[in-house]
Scaffold this motif. Structure first.
Motif, PDB file in Angstrom:
ATOM      1  N   ILE A 119      13.792  43.102  41.767  1.00 52.44           N
ATOM      2  CA  ILE A 119      15.108  43.761  41.992  1.00 52.44           C
ATOM      3  C   ILE A 119      15.053  44.973  41.160  1.00 52.44           C
ATOM      4  CG2 ILE A 119      17.613  43.721  42.362  1.00 52.44           C
ATOM      5  CD1 ILE A 119      15.989  41.942  44.210  1.00 52.44           C
ATOM      6  N   PRO A 120      15.297  46.348  41.745  1.00 53.28           N
ATOM      7  CA  PRO A 120      15.260  47.547  40.889  1.00 53.28           C
ATOM      8  C   PRO A 120      16.325  47.603  39.986  1.00 53.28           C
ATOM      9  CG  PRO A 120      15.005  48.044  43.085  1.00 53.28           C
ATOM     10  CD  PRO A 120      15.319  46.528  43.174  1.00 53.28           C
ATOM     11  N   PRO A 121      15.990  48.067  38.690  1.00 53.13           N
ATOM     12  CA  PRO A 121      17.170  47.884  37.495  1.00 53.13           C
ATOM     13  C   PRO A 121      18.430  48.285  38.028  1.00 53.13           C
ATOM     14  CG  PRO A 121      15.012  48.620  36.528  1.00 53.13           C
ATOM     15  CD  PRO A 121      14.807  48.474  38.500  1.00 53.13           C
ATOM     16  N   GLU A 122      18.379  49.772  38.760  1.00 53.77           N
ATOM     17  CA  GLU A 122      19.622  50.211  39.380  1.00 53.77           C
ATOM     18  C   GLU A 122      20.586  49.226  40.332  1.00 53.77           C
ATOM     19  OE1 GLU A 122      16.156  51.996  41.681  1.00 53.77           O
ATOM     20  OE2 GLU A 122      16.493  51.383  39.504  1.00 53.77           O
ATOM     21  N   ALA A 123      19.834  48.239  40.821  1.00 55.80           N
ATOM     22  CA  ALA A 123      20.541  47.622  41.765  1.00 55.80           C
ATOM     23  C   ALA A 123      21.275  46.491  41.061  1.00 55.80           C
ATOM     24  CB  ALA A 123      19.691  46.832  43.200  1.00 55.80           C
ATOM     25  N   ARG A 124      20.476  46.103  40.181  1.00 53.26           N
ATOM     26  CA  ARG A 124      21.159  45.008  38.949  1.00 53.26           C
ATOM     27  C   ARG A 124      22.154  45.503  38.293  1.00 53.26           C
ATOM     28  NH1 ARG A 124      16.396  41.839  35.989  1.00 53.26           N
ATOM     29  NH2 ARG A 124      17.815  40.502  35.540  1.00 53.26           N
ATOM     30  N   ALA A 125      22.073  46.877  37.749  1.00 55.25           N
ATOM     31  CA  ALA A 125      23.216  47.263  37.061  1.00 55.25           C
ATOM     32  C   ALA A 125      24.141  47.628  38.030  1.00 55.25           C
ATOM     33  CB  ALA A 125      22.821  48.639  36.435  1.00 55.25           C
ATOM     34  N   GLU A 126      24.260  48.113  39.075  1.00 57.14           N
ATOM     35  CA  GLU A 126      25.412  48.120  40.071  1.00 57.14           C
ATOM     36  C   GLU A 126      26.047  47.017  40.431  1.00 57.14           C
ATOM     37  OE1 GLU A 126      25.893  49.234  44.881  1.00 57.14           O
ATOM     38  OE2 GLU A 126      23.995  49.928  43.772  1.00 57.14           O
ATOM     39  N   ALA A 127      25.385  45.819  40.540  1.00 50.17           N
ATOM     40  CA  ALA A 127      25.981  44.562  40.742  1.00 50.17           C
ATOM     41  C   ALA A 127      26.736  44.246  39.375  1.00 50.17           C
ATOM     42  CB  ALA A 127      24.893  43.446  41.067  1.00 50.17           C
ATOM     43  N   ARG A 128      26.257  44.526  38.324  1.00 51.19           N
ATOM     44  CA  ARG A 128      26.987  43.922  37.246  1.00 51.19           C
ATOM     45  C   ARG A 128      28.205  44.631  36.994  1.00 51.19           C
ATOM     46  NH1 ARG A 128      21.790  43.637  34.776  1.00 51.19           N
ATOM     47  NH2 ARG A 128      22.161  45.651  34.037  1.00 51.19           N
ATOM     48  N   THR A 129      28.067  45.873  37.293  1.00 50.95           N
ATOM     49  CA  THR A 129      29.228  46.867  36.945  1.00 50.95           C
ATOM     50  C   THR A 129      30.237  46.810  38.079  1.00 50.95           C
ATOM     51  OG1 THR A 129      27.878  48.713  36.243  1.00 50.95           O
ATOM     52  CG2 THR A 129      29.876  49.354  37.248  1.00 50.95           C
TER      53      THR A 129
END
Length: 313
Positions: A119-129
């Protein structure tokens, strides 16, 4: 072709897994390899019951205190690290002794994992945010709208897995539930001898309560206070370490220490119960040890390990 041997020791927290792993490593020139999802982090050695210097001095121990707590350690990452350590043990003619109570880690090692893409880091960050913005209940409701199957499987309090479900769907366009129907990949080719510690319920309850009190006496309150002062992301896996939030509430003046200890003990007992359920229904161990470890029982265990290593497939 005869596969090389490895031992897995599973069971609930406070059941004596680390002690048994050390005994086997000493007796069979083994390497203890950690399969506890909290002990992999370089933080909270008291609260996570990480083996201390006396244990480490008696046999090689691997994958303890290895990863920065600000970095999530996935089951796939742990599996790759453990695979490397198991191969290194075999190459040194040592017996790998994998020990821990994290069922997902052990399943990843022995059975493999579903082939979910990275999973790309940006997708993970978006989900956490999004989770932090909406909060637990609203995030779960939103997940139910786009992925009702996964939402139905996940309780409200399971923030880590809810975020995981969201990021997988967002990045791949496919539900985590669908990925989990795919054949698993990446299992280590080995002959596994699985040992499960399964203490009687009341003895386990007493062990859980007593161990947490011992942690408090060993400095767990100061450890929790100092760690929480780092203000790490609350959805990080390490933040689920048993007792951390409860002792943190005491440190912040929200409850007296005895209430914090009682809450942590209750959470520990509940976690041990879930671990026992996994052992019974998912692991299907070769040997179940439901009695207090004693000299005679250890002799029996050693004999079974010797027979296992000498018996060809």
């Amino acid at each position: 072709m005869t596969l090389p041997c490895a031992v897995v020791i599973a069971g609930p927290t406070a059941s004596g897994k680390s002690g048994l792993a050390l005994a086997l490593a000493v007796a069979f020139d083994g390497v203890v390899i950690n399969a506890d999802s909290m002990q992999v982090y370089d933080a909270l050695p008291i609260l996570t019951a990480r083996p201390g210097p006396a244990h480490l001095a008696r046999a090689p121990h691997r994958l303890y205190g290895l990863i920065d707590p600000a970095e999530p350690c996935s089951a796939a990452r742990w599996r790759d690290l453990a695979t490397a350590e198991i191969n290194a043990a075999w190459n040194s003619n040592r017996l790998p002794v994998v020990v821990g109570g994290t069922g997902l880690y052990l399943e990843a090692l022995m059975d493999g994992l579903s082939p979910i893409p990275e999973i790309p880091p940006e997708a993970r960050a978006e989900a956490r945010t999004l989770f932090e913005t909406l909060g637990n209940a609203a995030f779960h409701h939103r997940l139910a709208e786009i992925d009702p199957v996964m939402a139905a499987r996940l309780p409200l309090g399971d923030s880590q897995r809810m975020i995981r479900a969201w990021e997988v769907l967002s990045a791949t366009g496919r539900s985590l539930a669908a990925w989990q129907t795919e054949p698993r990949e990446g299992a280590v080719a080995a002959r596994w001898l699985t040992l499960a510690l399964a203490p009687q319920r009341e003895r386990l309850r007493q062990a859980c309560d007593g161990r947490f009190l011992a942690m408090v006496n060993a400095g767990a309150v100061a450890e929790a206070r100092d760690f929480l002062a780092r203000n790490l992301d609350p959805v990080l896996p390490i933040m689920k370490a048993l007792g951390l939030r409860d002792l943190g509430s005491y440190c912040q003046g929200e409850r007296p220490l005895d209430e914090a200890i009682a809450a942590a003990q209750s959470a520990t007992r509940a976690y041990a119960k879930r671990q026992m359920t996994w052992v019974r229904h998912r692991l299907k161990p070769d040997i179940v040890l439901d009695a207090q470890l004693s000299e005679s029982l250890m002799t029996t265990i050693f004999m079974k390990v010797r027979q296992f290593r000498l018996t060809p497939v």
